[in-house]
Design a protein around this motif. Structure first.
Motif, PDB file in Angstrom:
ATOM      1  N   ARG A   8      -4.542  -1.644  -6.601  1.00 22.22           N
ATOM      2  CA  ARG A   8      -4.922  -2.355  -5.392  1.00 22.22           C
ATOM      3  C   ARG A   8      -4.540  -1.543  -4.164  1.00 22.22           C
ATOM      4  O   ARG A   8      -5.345  -1.323  -3.272  1.00 22.22           O
ATOM      5  CB  ARG A   8      -4.202  -3.709  -5.372  1.00 22.22           C
ATOM      6  N   GLU A   9      -3.316  -1.060  -4.169  1.00 20.39           N
ATOM      7  CA  GLU A   9      -2.849  -0.311  -3.024  1.00 20.39           C
ATOM      8  C   GLU A   9      -3.653   0.983  -2.843  1.00 20.39           C
ATOM      9  O   GLU A   9      -4.073   1.323  -1.741  1.00 20.39           O
ATOM     10  CB  GLU A   9      -1.373   0.019  -3.241  1.00 20.39           C
ATOM     11  N   LEU A  10      -3.867   1.688  -3.955  1.00 17.84           N
ATOM     12  CA  LEU A  10      -4.600   2.957  -3.867  1.00 17.84           C
ATOM     13  C   LEU A  10      -6.056   2.718  -3.472  1.00 17.84           C
ATOM     14  O   LEU A  10      -6.628   3.476  -2.692  1.00 17.84           O
ATOM     15  CB  LEU A  10      -4.527   3.689  -5.213  1.00 17.84           C
ATOM     16  N   ALA A  11      -6.643   1.651  -4.009  1.00 23.11           N
ATOM     17  CA  ALA A  11      -8.038   1.353  -3.681  1.00 23.11           C
ATOM     18  C   ALA A  11      -8.174   0.971  -2.215  1.00 23.11           C
ATOM     19  O   ALA A  11      -9.138   1.352  -1.549  1.00 23.11           O
ATOM     20  CB  ALA A  11      -8.565   0.227  -4.573  1.00 23.11           C
ATOM     21  N   VAL A  12      -7.201   0.234  -1.722  1.00 22.53           N
ATOM     22  CA  VAL A  12      -7.264  -0.162  -0.312  1.00 22.53           C
ATOM     23  C   VAL A  12      -7.111   1.066   0.592  1.00 22.53           C
ATOM     24  O   VAL A  12      -7.848   1.236   1.558  1.00 22.53           O
ATOM     25  CB  VAL A  12      -6.195  -1.231   0.016  1.00 22.53           C
ATOM     26  N   GLU A  13      -6.211   1.978   0.218  1.00 24.27           N
ATOM     27  CA  GLU A  13      -6.047   3.194   1.031  1.00 24.27           C
ATOM     28  C   GLU A  13      -7.336   4.005   1.047  1.00 24.27           C
ATOM     29  O   GLU A  13      -7.780   4.480   2.094  1.00 24.27           O
ATOM     30  CB  GLU A  13      -4.918   4.058   0.469  1.00 24.27           C
ATOM     31  N   TYR A  14      -7.909   4.179  -0.130  1.00 29.57           N
ATOM     32  CA  TYR A  14      -9.150   4.939  -0.208  1.00 29.57           C
ATOM     33  C   TYR A  14     -10.258   4.202   0.550  1.00 29.57           C
ATOM     34  O   TYR A  14     -11.033   4.802   1.286  1.00 29.57           O
ATOM     35  CB  TYR A  14      -9.533   5.140  -1.677  1.00 29.57           C
ATOM     36  N   GLY A  15     -10.304   2.892   0.381  1.00 25.47           N
ATOM     37  CA  GLY A  15     -11.317   2.096   1.059  1.00 25.47           C
ATOM     38  C   GLY A  15     -11.216   2.175   2.573  1.00 25.47           C
ATOM     39  O   GLY A  15     -12.225   2.275   3.272  1.00 25.47           O
ATOM     40  N   LEU A  16      -9.985   2.175   3.067  1.00 21.96           N
ATOM     41  CA  LEU A  16      -9.811   2.273   4.523  1.00 21.96           C
ATOM     42  C   LEU A  16     -10.287   3.638   5.026  1.00 21.96           C
ATOM     43  O   LEU A  16     -10.931   3.738   6.067  1.00 21.96           O
ATOM     44  CB  LEU A  16      -8.343   2.068   4.899  1.00 21.96           C
ATOM     45  N   ALA A  17      -9.994   4.681   4.249  1.00 20.20           N
ATOM     46  CA  ALA A  17     -10.447   6.019   4.641  1.00 20.20           C
ATOM     47  C   ALA A  17     -11.976   6.075   4.621  1.00 20.20           C
ATOM     48  O   ALA A  17     -12.601   6.627   5.527  1.00 20.20           O
ATOM     49  CB  ALA A  17      -9.853   7.071   3.708  1.00 20.20           C
ATOM     50  N   LEU A  18     -12.564   5.480   3.576  1.00 21.70           N
ATOM     51  CA  LEU A  18     -14.032   5.462   3.487  1.00 21.70           C
ATOM     52  C   LEU A  18     -14.644   4.748   4.683  1.00 21.70           C
ATOM     53  O   LEU A  18     -15.570   5.252   5.322  1.00 21.70           O
ATOM     54  CB  LEU A  18     -14.459   4.691   2.240  1.00 21.70           C
TER      55      LEU A  18
END
Ligand SMILES: [Zn+2]
Ligand SMILES: [Zn+2]
Length: 107
Positions: A8-18
């Motif tokens: 969840r944390e990693l996906a959110v970080e990547y998602g925010l960058a995207l």
């Protein structure tokens, strides 16, 4: 799929960058590094922690089709794992566009 806390944390970080990189006024150079690092961390986590989630070879995908023709028995190699994780993360890439708030739900 039910993500663990790390996903969840990693996906959110990547998602925010995207999402940030896709804003109309985004500077691509500013986003290059965060996009790469957050994505590599998410990919690594998925491949090492949740290999069972990696989807099968996808019909209609040239790269998957090429592997299908050249079937290997045994553990999948790293290149293929990385490619399959790409399919796994496709929905994430779809929701992370400015103006949509599915990512907020994920948080
Ligand atoms: Zn996880
Ligand atoms: Zn593919």
């Amino acid at each position: 799929m039910s993500a663990c806390a790390d996903c969840r944390e990693l996906a959110v970080e990547y998602g925010l960058a995207l999402t940030g990189s896709r804003r109309p006024n985004a500077n691509p150079r500013r986003w290059d590094l965060p996009l790469t690092t957050t994505r590599v961390r998410l990919d690594d986590h998925l491949i090492t922690t949740h290999p069972a989630w990696l989807p099968d070879r996808q019909p209609g995908c040239d790269i998957c089709e090429a592997w299908r023709a050249d079937y290997v028995i045994g553990p999948m190699d790293e290149a293929e794992a990385l490619h399959r994780v790409e399919h796994l993360c496709e929905p994430l890439r779809e929701i992370c566009t400015p103006g949509r708030n599915e990512l907020a739900d994920l948080m």
